[in-house]
Motif scaffolding. Structure first.
Motif, PDB file in Angstrom:
ATOM      1  N   ALA A 101       9.979 -34.767 -36.702  1.00 29.61           N
ATOM      2  CA  ALA A 101       9.672 -36.067 -37.305  1.00 29.61           C
ATOM      3  C   ALA A 101      10.921 -36.624 -37.988  1.00 29.61           C
ATOM      4  O   ALA A 101      11.781 -35.866 -38.433  1.00 29.61           O
ATOM      5  CB  ALA A 101       8.546 -35.926 -38.324  1.00 29.61           C
ATOM      6  N   PRO A 102      11.012 -37.964 -38.093  1.00 27.94           N
ATOM      7  CA  PRO A 102      12.171 -38.536 -38.774  1.00 27.94           C
ATOM      8  C   PRO A 102      12.132 -38.245 -40.276  1.00 27.94           C
ATOM      9  O   PRO A 102      11.078 -37.960 -40.837  1.00 27.94           O
ATOM     10  CB  PRO A 102      12.044 -40.039 -38.508  1.00 27.94           C
ATOM     11  N   VAL A 103      13.278 -38.334 -40.896  1.00 25.35           N
ATOM     12  CA  VAL A 103      13.391 -38.139 -42.335  1.00 25.35           C
ATOM     13  C   VAL A 103      12.782 -39.341 -43.048  1.00 25.35           C
ATOM     14  O   VAL A 103      13.092 -40.488 -42.719  1.00 25.35           O
ATOM     15  CB  VAL A 103      14.877 -37.979 -42.735  1.00 25.35           C
ATOM     16  N   ALA A 104      11.888 -39.087 -43.992  1.00 21.89           N
ATOM     17  CA  ALA A 104      11.314 -40.159 -44.804  1.00 21.89           C
ATOM     18  C   ALA A 104      12.313 -40.526 -45.902  1.00 21.89           C
ATOM     19  O   ALA A 104      12.975 -39.651 -46.462  1.00 21.89           O
ATOM     20  CB  ALA A 104       9.993 -39.714 -45.419  1.00 21.89           C
ATOM     21  N   LEU A 105      12.412 -41.818 -46.188  1.00 24.77           N
ATOM     22  CA  LEU A 105      13.320 -42.298 -47.222  1.00 24.77           C
ATOM     23  C   LEU A 105      12.542 -42.714 -48.462  1.00 24.77           C
ATOM     24  O   LEU A 105      11.344 -43.015 -48.390  1.00 24.77           O
ATOM     25  CB  LEU A 105      14.126 -43.495 -46.697  1.00 24.77           C
ATOM     26  N   ILE A 106      13.222 -42.763 -49.595  1.00 26.31           N
ATOM     27  CA  ILE A 106      12.585 -43.180 -50.843  1.00 26.31           C
ATOM     28  C   ILE A 106      11.945 -44.547 -50.635  1.00 26.31           C
ATOM     29  O   ILE A 106      12.571 -45.468 -50.114  1.00 26.31           O
ATOM     30  CB  ILE A 106      13.616 -43.248 -51.985  1.00 26.31           C
ATOM     31  N   GLY A 107      10.688 -44.678 -51.021  1.00 28.39           N
ATOM     32  CA  GLY A 107       9.969 -45.941 -50.920  1.00 28.39           C
ATOM     33  C   GLY A 107       9.199 -46.125 -49.631  1.00 28.39           C
ATOM     34  O   GLY A 107       8.436 -47.075 -49.506  1.00 28.39           O
ATOM     35  N   ASP A 108       9.382 -45.230 -48.655  1.00 28.52           N
ATOM     36  CA  ASP A 108       8.584 -45.327 -47.434  1.00 28.52           C
ATOM     37  C   ASP A 108       7.110 -45.164 -47.792  1.00 28.52           C
ATOM     38  O   ASP A 108       6.754 -44.420 -48.710  1.00 28.52           O
ATOM     39  CB  ASP A 108       8.982 -44.244 -46.424  1.00 28.52           C
ATOM     40  N   THR A 135      13.387 -36.893 -47.778  1.00 30.39           N
ATOM     41  CA  THR A 135      12.877 -35.639 -47.244  1.00 30.39           C
ATOM     42  C   THR A 135      13.861 -34.519 -47.543  1.00 30.39           C
ATOM     43  O   THR A 135      15.065 -34.677 -47.347  1.00 30.39           O
ATOM     44  CB  THR A 135      12.665 -35.759 -45.720  1.00 30.39           C
ATOM     45  N   GLU A 136      13.326 -33.402 -48.020  1.00 31.51           N
ATOM     46  CA  GLU A 136      14.180 -32.278 -48.385  1.00 31.51           C
ATOM     47  C   GLU A 136      14.747 -31.616 -47.141  1.00 31.51           C
ATOM     48  O   GLU A 136      14.106 -31.580 -46.092  1.00 31.51           O
ATOM     49  CB  GLU A 136      13.368 -31.273 -49.202  1.00 31.51           C
ATOM     50  N   ALA A 137      15.948 -31.127 -47.252  1.00 32.33           N
ATOM     51  CA  ALA A 137      16.613 -30.446 -46.140  1.00 32.33           C
ATOM     52  C   ALA A 137      17.072 -29.074 -46.612  1.00 32.33           C
ATOM     53  O   ALA A 137      17.256 -28.842 -47.803  1.00 32.33           O
ATOM     54  CB  ALA A 137      17.817 -31.262 -45.667  1.00 32.33           C
ATOM     55  N   SER A 138      17.234 -28.180 -45.648  1.00 31.60           N
ATOM     56  CA  SER A 138      17.743 -26.854 -45.971  1.00 31.60           C
ATOM     57  C   SER A 138      18.402 -26.272 -44.730  1.00 31.60           C
ATOM     58  O   SER A 138      18.241 -26.798 -43.628  1.00 31.60           O
ATOM     59  CB  SER A 138      16.611 -25.942 -46.459  1.00 31.60           C
ATOM     60  N   SER A 161       9.491 -31.751 -45.478  1.00 30.30           N
ATOM     61  CA  SER A 161       8.691 -31.755 -46.693  1.00 30.30           C
ATOM     62  C   SER A 161       9.205 -32.863 -47.603  1.00 30.30           C
ATOM     63  O   SER A 161      10.386 -32.906 -47.924  1.00 30.30           O
ATOM     64  CB  SER A 161       8.806 -30.390 -47.372  1.00 30.30           C
ATOM     65  N   THR A 162       8.298 -33.764 -47.984  1.00 29.81           N
ATOM     66  CA  THR A 162       8.681 -34.932 -48.781  1.00 29.81           C
ATOM     67  C   THR A 162       7.760 -35.066 -49.977  1.00 29.81           C
ATOM     68  O   THR A 162       6.531 -35.075 -49.821  1.00 29.81           O
ATOM     69  CB  THR A 162       8.573 -36.224 -47.924  1.00 29.81           C
TER      70      THR A 162
END
Length: 139
Positions: free
Chosen positions: A86-93, A115-118, A125-126
């Motif tokens: 899935a695409p990365v969710a951005l702040i405010g999505d 979205t958190e990355a590792s 996970s957002t």
């Protein structure tokens, strides 16, 4: 014994039985010509697919089912979980659950952080915050 990442992803994604939609604002609110008040803000759908919105309690349960605690984050009441694809969710999505499960239908959340990355990714996970669209009274 090392962790089989492919199997861990498959096990987690099997638990993502809801359909979620992530939308991003795409312009300014359209003004109502009669009242002059702002109306809906246009959005673009960036993801429509498997996922889950979990409360803090749901995160604990999922960790118990998988035998691993991948989602421990006590400061967020809600968390969006989507596949790594899935695409990365951005702040405010905007995040909404499209399937009817446990009273989530009709509720909208805002992505509270990117979205958190590792290094080792099992899922996306957002952190979310519930969007309040109406107020019963002004304070």
């Amino acid at each position: 014994m090392p962790l089989d990442l492919s199997q861990a992803r498959a096990d987690l994604e099997a638990q993502l039985t809801d359909t979620v939609r992530i939308s991003r604002t795409a312009g300014q609110p359209i003004l109502d010509p009669e009242t002059g008040e702002p109306g809906q803000t246009p959005t673009t759908v960036v993801y429509d697919g498997p996922g889950a919105v979990l409360s803090t309690h749901g995160q604990i349960v999922l960790g118990q089912v998988l035998g691993q605690d991948w989602l421990s984050e006590g400061s967020a009441w809600y968390r969006l979980v989507t596949p790594v694809s899935a695409p990365v969710a951005l702040i405010g999505d905007l995040v909404e659950v499209l399937t009817e499960t446990g009273g989530l239908a009709g509720r909208i959340w805002l992505a509270d952080d990117v979205t958190e990355a590792s290094t080792v990714e099992i899922c996306r996970s957002t952190r979310l915050m519930e969007r309040i669209t109406t107020a019963s009274s002004a304070i």
